[in-house]
Design a protein around this motif. Structure first.
Motif, PDB file in Angstrom:
ATOM      1  N   VAL A  76       0.656  -1.382   0.077  1.00 45.39           N
ATOM      2  CA  VAL A  76       0.077  -0.150  -0.078  1.00 45.39           C
ATOM      3  C   VAL A  76       0.891   1.362   0.031  1.00 45.39           C
ATOM      4  O   VAL A  76       2.008   1.335   0.773  1.00 45.39           O
ATOM      5  CB  VAL A  76      -1.007   0.004   1.050  1.00 45.39           C
ATOM      6  N   PHE A  77       0.541   2.238  -0.782  1.00 48.04           N
ATOM      7  CA  PHE A  77       1.108   3.537  -0.997  1.00 48.04           C
ATOM      8  C   PHE A  77       0.085   4.558  -0.797  1.00 48.04           C
ATOM      9  O   PHE A  77      -1.008   4.588  -1.518  1.00 48.04           O
ATOM     10  CB  PHE A  77       1.844   3.750  -2.121  1.00 48.04           C
ATOM     11  N   ASP A  78       0.352   5.770  -0.150  1.00 50.32           N
ATOM     12  CA  ASP A  78      -0.470   6.742  -0.438  1.00 50.32           C
ATOM     13  C   ASP A  78      -0.078   7.854  -1.159  1.00 50.32           C
ATOM     14  O   ASP A  78      -0.569   9.126  -1.041  1.00 50.32           O
ATOM     15  CB  ASP A  78      -0.485   7.468   1.242  1.00 50.32           C
ATOM     16  N   SER A  79       0.973   7.647  -1.881  1.00 50.70           N
ATOM     17  CA  SER A  79       1.718   8.679  -2.988  1.00 50.70           C
ATOM     18  C   SER A  79       2.259   7.904  -4.082  1.00 50.70           C
ATOM     19  O   SER A  79       2.684   6.790  -3.621  1.00 50.70           O
ATOM     20  CB  SER A  79       2.424   9.673  -2.323  1.00 50.70           C
ATOM     21  N   VAL A 136      -1.165  -0.965  -4.252  1.00 56.57           N
ATOM     22  CA  VAL A 136      -2.328  -0.095  -4.058  1.00 56.57           C
ATOM     23  C   VAL A 136      -1.778   1.075  -3.876  1.00 56.57           C
ATOM     24  O   VAL A 136      -1.094   1.627  -2.864  1.00 56.57           O
ATOM     25  CB  VAL A 136      -3.091  -0.759  -2.817  1.00 56.57           C
ATOM     26  N   VAL A 137      -2.302   2.090  -4.778  1.00 55.95           N
ATOM     27  CA  VAL A 137      -1.741   3.543  -4.634  1.00 55.95           C
ATOM     28  C   VAL A 137      -3.190   4.376  -4.403  1.00 55.95           C
ATOM     29  O   VAL A 137      -3.974   4.381  -5.561  1.00 55.95           O
ATOM     30  CB  VAL A 137      -1.169   4.147  -5.826  1.00 55.95           C
ATOM     31  N   ARG A 138      -3.516   4.787  -3.245  1.00 57.05           N
ATOM     32  CA  ARG A 138      -4.769   5.373  -2.867  1.00 57.05           C
ATOM     33  C   ARG A 138      -4.548   6.925  -2.664  1.00 57.05           C
ATOM     34  O   ARG A 138      -3.340   7.293  -2.849  1.00 57.05           O
ATOM     35  CB  ARG A 138      -5.189   4.875  -1.624  1.00 57.05           C
ATOM     36  N   PHE A 139      -5.481   7.508  -2.354  1.00 56.59           N
ATOM     37  CA  PHE A 139      -5.639   8.877  -2.217  1.00 56.59           C
ATOM     38  C   PHE A 139      -5.311   9.709  -3.586  1.00 56.59           C
ATOM     39  O   PHE A 139      -4.611  10.827  -3.489  1.00 56.59           O
ATOM     40  CB  PHE A 139      -4.802   9.389  -0.983  1.00 56.59           C
ATOM     41  N   GLN A 140      -5.768   9.154  -4.584  1.00 55.75           N
ATOM     42  CA  GLN A 140      -5.290   9.719  -5.733  1.00 55.75           C
ATOM     43  C   GLN A 140      -6.484  10.091  -6.503  1.00 55.75           C
ATOM     44  O   GLN A 140      -6.553  10.347  -7.786  1.00 55.75           O
ATOM     45  CB  GLN A 140      -4.442   8.853  -6.702  1.00 55.75           C
ATOM     46  N   LEU A 147     -10.985   1.173   0.035  1.00 58.76           N
ATOM     47  CA  LEU A 147      -9.257   1.421  -0.201  1.00 58.76           C
ATOM     48  C   LEU A 147      -8.712   2.133   1.106  1.00 58.76           C
ATOM     49  O   LEU A 147      -7.534   1.567   1.313  1.00 58.76           O
ATOM     50  CB  LEU A 147      -9.053   2.503  -1.397  1.00 58.76           C
ATOM     51  N   ALA A 148      -9.506   2.706   1.866  1.00 56.88           N
ATOM     52  CA  ALA A 148      -8.585   3.765   2.930  1.00 56.88           C
ATOM     53  C   ALA A 148      -8.440   2.578   4.128  1.00 56.88           C
ATOM     54  O   ALA A 148      -7.746   3.058   5.224  1.00 56.88           O
ATOM     55  CB  ALA A 148      -9.400   4.743   3.411  1.00 56.88           C
ATOM     56  N   LYS A 149      -9.109   1.380   4.087  1.00 60.42           N
ATOM     57  CA  LYS A 149      -8.802   0.327   5.259  1.00 60.42           C
ATOM     58  C   LYS A 149      -7.972  -0.641   4.778  1.00 60.42           C
ATOM     59  O   LYS A 149      -7.650  -1.601   5.322  1.00 60.42           O
ATOM     60  CB  LYS A 149     -10.193  -0.149   5.462  1.00 60.42           C
TER      61      LYS A 149
END
Length: 614
Positions: A459-462, A482-486, A544-546
């Motif tokens: 998991v990556f947030d950036s 997983v690349v989230r907050f995009q 995705l946030a979990k």
């Protein structure tokens, strides 16, 4: 003119999806048509202006044009241009206004540049802060064009734009002024450069540290080397394909090179054609009537049959909504079950858009789809009634523009296939669904044995954290990145092309790899199975946030499954992760877009900040 096409019954699924869209849109479409009918004028629109308004409107015109505009029988055509000379695709537009004005004068009309709109290049901003403005620029473009058209001087409009967000934004604006006839004017692709396969090879060598920046820059410069649209089948060329099949370009206009006699003739013809659709012509056809539910379905079919950019799964929703037509991903998914993949254009294959054009181009694709009942034939187009006109190709007959029947069979069956023998029986786009939400996968570029993966999440947030992890060897395993907050509200939903070289390297090393993200990839996802546009996004409460590192995720591009394999009780106990994104909302102009960003709808709703009452 082409020979009359034998009438083929419409495919039952295409008919059913169309009727469902008509029923779903009944109230909003009726309200839209009522609105544009109210805006209609029985004469030239400037006749409604007071003398002072009108004097301001033609004060800068040449004497002959000023005289014409005083005459309430002559049409005034707005020119909305996305010209700038940094974008290779838009640089050719520099001299179009003057060419268009001359062409209009030759038929007794006047052309005025009503406004310019911004046009940014995702290729330049890729991986940079500016990319976070890209998707939002579409709605800004729609608003900017509306400012130009709001002077109410005009009886029709010509829209000059090609690339990613520019065309959808211009369409949204044109449909907001749906009482006006409109023709879209392309400028054509650049000539072929370095083969795409070689470009990808150099990119992956660079990602592995086996090629230096100089080698990479030389390869990129040899690929993107001149004026015109980039030759791979990304969003820009997908826009052109869809616009032509929707009947908003002249037949065969999309992929003729800039600065050629045929391109010049097509531009002049487009300018003159819009005057034949105005109120005073007696053949009134406003764009708001032209773009109906059947035309929208034709656009979706063109997208699926050619394996076009996944960005259009958002843009077409927003464009249709501007005409009071409501579509969703279920429509794409159901149509994809019966629309075969007919084209192999990079990243779906080695060919570029010029090889597609040489193999038969849009005319051949339309011919094939019509012959098997996969397109609505009885639709209005800017060239007249009936989509069969788009099985023709333009040519110069002793210097005069004419149309002739296009080829009836592919001149290169490795680039354009037949419906009888397609590359895939399923369309090039798959809608994914599961407990992680809904997403889109461009399956046309992904080999079948790579479309199914069940592996632990990393998991990556950036997006910027992926390359260091790759270089450290942390991704040398089967994994779902997983690349989230995009997503739209998190950071404007940037494209994530920079992820493709390292993930492609991992696949070449024999690892099973997939990408799951609420960001975008456009048409350049290549061989990596990528579930993108995940909605709801992490920022607005999506699952995705979990997701935790090590969680098993199943991605199945064949069945459309996207599942986080964690039991519901465990997920209920988890708190959603929420990073501090404030630093990503400042700099490179991002602070100016905060209000728009917070209003963006989800990807399936078009990632749109514009709210329509109809």
């Amino acid at each position: 003119m082409s020979k009359q096409h034998q009438r083929v019954p419409l495919n039952q699924t295409v008919a059913r999806v169309t009727q469902r869209i008509i029923a779903r849109s009944a109230t909003s479409r009726d309200a839209y048509l009522s609105r544009i009918n109210t805006a209609r004028s029985q004469t030239v629109h400037r006749a409604k202006l007071a003398c002072g308004n009108l004097a301001h409107g033609f004060a800068a015109c040449q004497p002959d044009d000023k005289t014409s505009l005083k005459n309430m029988l002559r049409s005034d055509i707005a020119i909305i241009t996305a010209y700038n000379d940094m974008l290779s695709a838009h640089q050719p537009y520099e001299n179009y206004p003057e060419k268009i004005k001359r062409a209009l004068q030759n038929v007794g009309a006047v052309g005025q540049v009503a406004g310019g709109v911004p046009a940014m290049c995702d290729g330049v901003t890729q991986g940079q802060d500016g990319m976070e403005l890209s998707l939002m620029s579409r709605d800004i473009i729609a608003m900017s064009a509306a400012v130009g058209l709001s002077h109410n001087m005009f009886d029709g409009a010509l829209f000059l734009g090609i690339c990613d967000k520019i065309v959808p934004g211009l369409v949204m604006s044109a449909l907001s002024f749906g009482h006006l006839p409109a023709v879209f004017v392309p400028a054509g692709p650049m000539s072929s450069g370095l083969p795409n396969k070689e470009k990808v090879r150099i990119r992956q060598l660079y990602a592995e540290g086996k090629a230096d920046r100089h080698a990479l820059l030389e390869a990129e410069a040899a690929s993107y080397h001149g004026i015109g649209t980039c030759t791979f089948y990304g969003t820009a060329n997908t826009n052109q394909m869809v616009m032509e099949v929707m009947g908003l370009h002249l037949p065969g206009a999309s992929f003729v090179h800039p600065d050629t006699p045929l391109r010049e003739a097509l531009t002049e013809a487009a300018a003159q054609q819009v005057t034949r659709l105005t109120e005073v012509s007696g053949n009134y056809l406003p764009i708001g009537q032209l773009v109906n539910e059947q035309v929208v379905v034709n656009g979706i079919v063109a997208l699926l049959a050619t394996g076009g950019s996944t960005n259009l799964t958002m843009h077409m929703v927003a464009m249709a909504r501007a005409a009071g037509i409501q579509i969703n991903w279920d429509d794409f998914s159901e149509l994809s079950e019966v629309v075969p993949l007919l084209c192999r254009i990079y990243p779906n294959g080695p060919a570029d858009i010029n090889q597609f054009q040489a193999a038969g181009g849009v005319a051949l694709v339309v011919r094939e789809l019509l012959a098997h009942g996969l397109l609505h034939q009885d639709v209005h187009t800017v060239a007249g009634f009936g989509l069969e006109k788009y099985t023709q190709e333009p040519w110069l007959d002793n210097g005069q523009l004419a149309w002739r029947d296009g080829v009836t069979t592919s001149l290169d069956d490795k680039v354009i296939a037949s419906v009888a023998h397609p590359f895939e029986h399923h369309g090039g786009t798959r809608v994914m669904s599961g407990n992680l939400g809904r997403a889109v996968m461009k399956t046309s570029a992904v080999p079948a044995d790579n479309q199914i993966i069940e592996a632990p999440a990393v998991v990556f947030d950036s997006q910027h954290a992926v390359q260091p992890a790759f270089e450290a060897g942390e991704l040398n395993k089967d994994c779902v990145v997983v690349v989230r907050f995009q997503g739209p509200q998190a950071n404007g939903m940037p494209e994530l092309h920079k992820l493709m070289p390292p993930l492609g390297v991992l696949m070449d090393r024999g690892f099973k790899v997939a990408l799951v993200t609420d960001g975008r990839l456009s048409g350049a996802s290549g061989k990596v199975p990528s579930a993108i546009h995940v909605t709801p996004e992490a920022q607005t409460g999506g699952l995705l946030a979990k997701v935790h590192n090590g969680d098993m995720i199943r991605v199945n591009g064949q069945t459309g499954e996207l599942t986080l394999l964690v039991d519901a009780a465990t997920l209920k106990m988890r708190e959603p992760y929420q990073p501090d994104l404030r630093a990503e909302h400042i700099g490179c102009g991002r602070e100016l877009f905060g209000a728009l960003r917070s209003q963006l709808s989800g990807a399936e709703q078009g990632a749109c900040c514009i709210k329509y009452d109809n």
